[in-house]
Design a protein around this motif. Sequence first.
Motif, PDB file in Angstrom:
ATOM      1  N   GLY A  35       0.830  -1.197   0.000  1.00 29.44           N
ATOM      2  CA  GLY A  35       0.000   0.000   0.000  1.00 29.44           C
ATOM      3  C   GLY A  35       0.861   1.241   0.000  1.00 29.44           C
ATOM      4  N   GLU A  39      -1.489   4.900   3.851  1.00 27.58           N
ATOM      5  CA  GLU A  39      -2.562   3.968   4.175  1.00 27.58           C
ATOM      6  C   GLU A  39      -2.292   3.211   5.474  1.00 27.58           C
ATOM      7  OE1 GLU A  39      -4.633   2.263   0.374  1.00 27.58           O
ATOM      8  OE2 GLU A  39      -2.473   2.050   0.104  1.00 27.58           O
ATOM      9  N   ARG A  47      -6.862  -5.858   3.576  1.00 29.89           N
ATOM     10  CA  ARG A  47      -6.415  -5.913   2.186  1.00 29.89           C
ATOM     11  C   ARG A  47      -6.031  -7.343   1.822  1.00 29.89           C
ATOM     12  NH1 ARG A  47      -3.357  -0.963   0.219  1.00 29.89           N
ATOM     13  NH2 ARG A  47      -5.525  -0.399  -0.111  1.00 29.89           N
ATOM     14  N   HIS A 296      -4.559  -4.939  -7.274  1.00 28.96           N
ATOM     15  CA  HIS A 296      -4.393  -3.607  -6.707  1.00 28.96           C
ATOM     16  C   HIS A 296      -3.441  -2.850  -7.641  1.00 28.96           C
ATOM     17  CE1 HIS A 296      -6.312  -4.899  -3.009  1.00 28.96           C
ATOM     18  NE2 HIS A 296      -5.447  -5.893  -2.903  1.00 28.96           N
TER      19      HIS A 296
END
Length: 383
Positions: A35, A39, A47, A296
């Motif tokens: 991330g 975050e 996640r 992601h």
Amino acid sequence: MTLPSSSLIRAARVAGRSMADRTTPFIFNEWYVAGFAHEFDRSLRKRKILGRNLVLFRTTEGQPIALDDRCAHRSYPLSASKLDGDTIVCGYHGLRYNAAGDCIEVPSQTKCPKGIGVARYPLVERGPLVWIWMGGAELADPARIPHQPWLEASDWERSQGYFALPASYVSLHENLMDLTHLSFLHAESFGTADYAAAPYEAIVEDGEDGKDAADVLPHFVLNRRVMPTTLPPVWAEPTGIRGDTAARIVSSEFVSPALHVVTAWFHDTAVPLAGRPEFTIRTAHIPTPESLTSTHYFIVHGRDFALGKQAVTQFMHEQLFRAFGEDVAGLAAVEQTLAEAGDEPYEMSVASDRASVAMRRYLKRRSDQELAGRTASRTGPAA
């Protein structure tokens, strides 16, 4: 009607089996981005990375932490629990875990049993990114994190963003490896009609003869020179090159399974070389697989000009992320088509696919070697 012959289809399917695709198992022994640094805060963030559910947070001293998101007792998600200091108190039965993942308290008994805990994953924070190692912890060498000094350099301006991409990370790498699609998928944003036909050079150094693909530093690059050309507004406005004499030189490089960097240089060919300004932009496209068919998609974009000008940053960010949204929509459409295509759909490659095909073969070898290693470790030596 010129449909492919049965022999050509068979050849395409055979070739496809040597390349990574949406069904290829994950490569765990690699640094991925968990991330953005911002975050990781004093909240519990859920996640999924490489098919594993994680809980992310930051300790009171600022250390980023990633643990398995499942209480060892009855599988309640720790991300839905409470952060108390540097510990997580499970929201189901109150078991308490420290930042190392060890269970240190069971409320229903005075003595906490040993050996109850959850996995903690190695993390390294560098600049705007936090990198995670999902494979064997003994192999997590921070020296293997791709080195990109511009991500932290003071003489670069940057912006960042994220997309939830409903497609395989392999497809994203392939999309970035052959930017021919700029003339079509991005015709309404930063593509130009002359881009696809412009001269290009493919550099392929995949170490295919090496014994272990994990020890090979791959070099897959596609260089394209579009000149003279007219720059789209996203580049023309901040550089001031608004005529039809622009040079647009682009290098798209696969750095690792978790990083793809695209660099572009712009100048005005009508200006004499001596004293001619050159403008550089660079984009880190950072795919971290969520599942085999979802990714992601982290992005950091930078430039070495118009420093300190927030209006330029905002303009370029809006224009670029509109275009990157077109990639997401296009790759989602490809993913859906492949999901509905039945068993072993075939695809035909063309000359401009040389670098992307080599890249996919490299990913397939990495995956196969890891899978073979895990299988060997489970079964042990032959009797």
